[in-house]
Design a protein around this motif. Structure first.
Motif, PDB file in Angstrom:
ATOM      1  N   UNK A   4      56.853  31.835  58.594  1.00 44.74           N
ATOM      2  CA  UNK A   4      56.426  32.249  57.267  1.00 44.74           C
ATOM      3  C   UNK A   4      55.619  33.528  57.439  1.00 44.74           C
ATOM      4  N   UNK A   5      56.247  34.674  57.208  1.00 54.45           N
ATOM      5  CA  UNK A   5      55.535  35.936  57.454  1.00 54.45           C
ATOM      6  C   UNK A   5      54.234  36.021  56.656  1.00 54.45           C
ATOM      7  N   UNK A   6      53.262  36.687  57.257  1.00 53.30           N
ATOM      8  CA  UNK A   6      51.969  36.881  56.605  1.00 53.30           C
ATOM      9  C   UNK A   6      51.666  38.368  56.518  1.00 53.30           C
ATOM     10  N   UNK A   7      51.144  38.758  55.378  1.00 45.56           N
ATOM     11  CA  UNK A   7      50.699  40.124  55.162  1.00 45.56           C
ATOM     12  C   UNK A   7      49.178  40.132  55.168  1.00 45.56           C
ATOM     13  N   UNK A   8      48.601  40.978  55.985  1.00 48.47           N
ATOM     14  CA  UNK A   8      47.151  41.155  56.000  1.00 48.47           C
ATOM     15  C   UNK A   8      46.785  42.196  54.948  1.00 48.47           C
ATOM     16  N   UNK A   9      45.856  41.846  54.069  1.00 47.41           N
ATOM     17  CA  UNK A   9      45.410  42.769  53.024  1.00 47.41           C
ATOM     18  C   UNK A   9      43.974  43.193  53.322  1.00 47.41           C
ATOM     19  N   UNK A  10      43.785  44.504  53.478  1.00 49.37           N
ATOM     20  CA  UNK A  10      42.458  45.091  53.580  1.00 49.37           C
ATOM     21  C   UNK A  10      42.068  45.583  52.186  1.00 49.37           C
ATOM     22  N   UNK A  11      40.867  45.247  51.727  1.00 43.15           N
ATOM     23  CA  UNK A  11      40.447  45.709  50.399  1.00 43.15           C
ATOM     24  C   UNK A  11      38.948  45.556  50.236  1.00 43.15           C
ATOM     25  N   UNK A  12      38.436  46.059  49.140  1.00 41.21           N
ATOM     26  CA  UNK A  12      37.010  46.130  48.923  1.00 41.21           C
ATOM     27  C   UNK A  12      36.356  44.811  48.550  1.00 41.21           C
ATOM     28  N   UNK A  13      35.070  44.713  48.871  1.00 44.93           N
ATOM     29  CA  UNK A  13      34.254  43.590  48.421  1.00 44.93           C
ATOM     30  C   UNK A  13      33.593  43.928  47.081  1.00 44.93           C
ATOM     31  N   UNK A  14      33.993  45.054  46.505  1.00 41.55           N
ATOM     32  CA  UNK A  14      33.623  45.440  45.148  1.00 41.55           C
ATOM     33  C   UNK A  14      34.902  45.540  44.327  1.00 41.55           C
ATOM     34  N   UNK A  15      34.748  45.690  43.009  1.00 41.77           N
ATOM     35  CA  UNK A  15      35.911  45.791  42.125  1.00 41.77           C
ATOM     36  C   UNK A  15      36.350  47.225  41.890  1.00 41.77           C
ATOM     37  N   UNK A  16      35.470  48.199  42.192  1.00 44.40           N
ATOM     38  CA  UNK A  16      35.773  49.576  41.830  1.00 44.40           C
ATOM     39  C   UNK A  16      35.517  49.787  40.352  1.00 44.40           C
ATOM     40  N   UNK A  17      35.668  51.015  39.916  1.00 43.23           N
ATOM     41  CA  UNK A  17      35.328  51.321  38.526  1.00 43.23           C
ATOM     42  C   UNK A  17      36.529  51.490  37.608  1.00 43.23           C
ATOM     43  N   UNK A  18      37.698  51.055  38.061  1.00 40.32           N
ATOM     44  CA  UNK A  18      38.898  51.114  37.220  1.00 40.32           C
ATOM     45  C   UNK A  18      39.563  49.739  37.184  1.00 40.32           C
ATOM     46  N   UNK A  38      52.633  34.547  53.406  1.00 40.72           N
ATOM     47  CA  UNK A  38      51.241  34.185  53.539  1.00 40.72           C
ATOM     48  C   UNK A  38      50.340  35.404  53.406  1.00 40.72           C
ATOM     49  N   UNK A  39      49.085  35.152  53.091  1.00 41.19           N
ATOM     50  CA  UNK A  39      48.073  36.205  52.977  1.00 41.19           C
ATOM     51  C   UNK A  39      47.011  35.994  54.046  1.00 41.19           C
ATOM     52  N   UNK A  40      46.682  37.058  54.765  1.00 37.69           N
ATOM     53  CA  UNK A  40      45.536  37.083  55.672  1.00 37.69           C
ATOM     54  C   UNK A  40      44.590  38.138  55.122  1.00 37.69           C
ATOM     55  N   UNK A  41      43.309  37.823  55.050  1.00 40.34           N
ATOM     56  CA  UNK A  41      42.361  38.805  54.515  1.00 40.34           C
ATOM     57  C   UNK A  41      40.970  38.494  55.065  1.00 40.34           C
ATOM     58  N   UNK A  42      39.970  39.243  54.621  1.00 44.08           N
ATOM     59  CA  UNK A  42      38.639  39.178  55.191  1.00 44.08           C
ATOM     60  C   UNK A  42      37.783  37.991  54.846  1.00 44.08           C
ATOM     61  N   UNK A  43      38.304  37.020  54.114  1.00 48.19           N
ATOM     62  CA  UNK A  43      37.610  35.751  53.915  1.00 48.19           C
ATOM     63  C   UNK A  43      36.530  35.719  52.858  1.00 48.19           C
ATOM     64  N   UNK A  44      36.338  36.805  52.120  1.00 49.54           N
ATOM     65  CA  UNK A  44      35.290  36.839  51.103  1.00 49.54           C
ATOM     66  C   UNK A  44      35.752  36.335  49.752  1.00 49.54           C
ATOM     67  N   UNK A  45      34.773  35.997  48.913  1.00 48.74           N
ATOM     68  CA  UNK A  45      35.087  35.526  47.554  1.00 48.74           C
ATOM     69  C   UNK A  45      34.692  36.541  46.491  1.00 48.74           C
ATOM     70  N   UNK A  46      34.264  37.742  46.911  1.00 47.78           N
ATOM     71  CA  UNK A  46      33.769  38.744  45.971  1.00 47.78           C
ATOM     72  C   UNK A  46      34.691  39.961  45.937  1.00 47.78           C
ATOM     73  N   UNK A  47      34.607  40.740  44.866  1.00 49.67           N
ATOM     74  CA  UNK A  47      35.358  41.973  44.722  1.00 49.67           C
ATOM     75  C   UNK A  47      36.855  41.774  44.740  1.00 49.67           C
ATOM     76  N   UNK A  48      37.567  42.818  45.166  1.00 46.27           N
ATOM     77  CA  UNK A  48      39.023  42.734  45.220  1.00 46.27           C
ATOM     78  C   UNK A  48      39.479  41.675  46.215  1.00 46.27           C
ATOM     79  N   UNK A  49      38.668  41.417  47.251  1.00 45.12           N
ATOM     80  CA  UNK A  49      39.008  40.348  48.202  1.00 45.12           C
ATOM     81  C   UNK A  49      39.117  39.016  47.473  1.00 45.12           C
ATOM     82  N   UNK A  50      38.149  38.707  46.636  1.00 45.99           N
ATOM     83  CA  UNK A  50      38.172  37.458  45.878  1.00 45.99           C
ATOM     84  C   UNK A  50      39.324  37.409  44.895  1.00 45.99           C
ATOM     85  N   UNK A  51      39.616  38.546  44.264  1.00 40.10           N
ATOM     86  CA  UNK A  51      40.710  38.606  43.277  1.00 40.10           C
ATOM     87  C   UNK A  51      42.037  38.272  43.933  1.00 40.10           C
ATOM     88  N   UNK A  52      42.360  38.945  45.049  1.00 40.41           N
ATOM     89  CA  UNK A  52      43.659  38.728  45.685  1.00 40.41           C
ATOM     90  C   UNK A  52      43.756  37.314  46.253  1.00 40.41           C
TER      91      UNK A  52
END
Length: 196
Positions: A4-18, A38-52
């Protein structure tokens, strides 16, 4: 790729202004879910990390988070994931995210996101991995970064083969498709650390 291929997503712990940044994160999660990736990411629940992560979980996607202990203990860790790995520090975080991923997709983010992107790009150029790397260029966010890479190449400091792993799109679905169909370039020879 894994079963089951996994894509790692790098993204902000903030939402940005748009609102477009948040919408892009939701579209990435939808694209992964529709393809049963599958999704691999930085493990946070805030910002764009939490959204994705939240959107992927809601769609039934496997979500693997990797977070350093210092951030996990500050209650930033997302505890509703398929897997949450708490590691000693940032170096271990990036190494494990890379190990568990088949491709990398970068959404808008700050210094930490840039740092993750550049390290994984340098690893590709050095032959440490042969996985595709995508930039989701929402509202031209990565235009200055792409210009910097071209400037560095023109100046003789960025080797062009490093950029052969880089895929850029303004559309989440197109970028995920491009990552999945990527064929790694053949490098003329292994690059030494002195040359990188």
């Amino acid at each position: 790729m894994q079963d089951r291929p996994r894509i790692c997503v790098f993204c902000g712990s903030s939402y940005g202004n748009s609102p477009a940044f948040r919408e892009a994160a939701l579209q990435v999660a939808d694209s992964l879910a529709r393809r049963k990736l599958g999704l691999v990411y930085g493990g946070g629940r805030v910002g764009l990390m939490g959204v994705v992560a939240d959107a992927a979980m809601a769609a039934g996607t496997e979500v693997v988070g990797v977070i350093p202990l210092a951030l996990a203990t500050h209650e930033i860790a997302h505890h509703g994931l398929t897997e949450l790995h708490v590691v000693p520090g940032m170096h271990e975080r990036k190494a494990l995210m890379s190990e568990k991923s088949d491709a990398f997709l970068t959404l808008p983010g700050g210094i930490g996101t840039y740092e993750e992107f550049f390290e994984i790009l340098s690893w590709a150029g050095l032959g440490i991995h042969a996985k595709p790397i995508g930039l989701l260029n929402i509202e031209g966010y990565f235009d200055p970064l792409l210009a910097l890479l071209e400037f560095g190449a023109d100046a003789g400091f960025v080797r062009r083969h490093f950029l052969d792993f880089l895929l850029v799109s303004t559309d989440p679905d197109t970028l995920v498709s491009d990552l999945l169909s990527f064929q790694p370039p053949s490098l003329p020879r292994k690059v030494t650390l002195e040359e990188a």
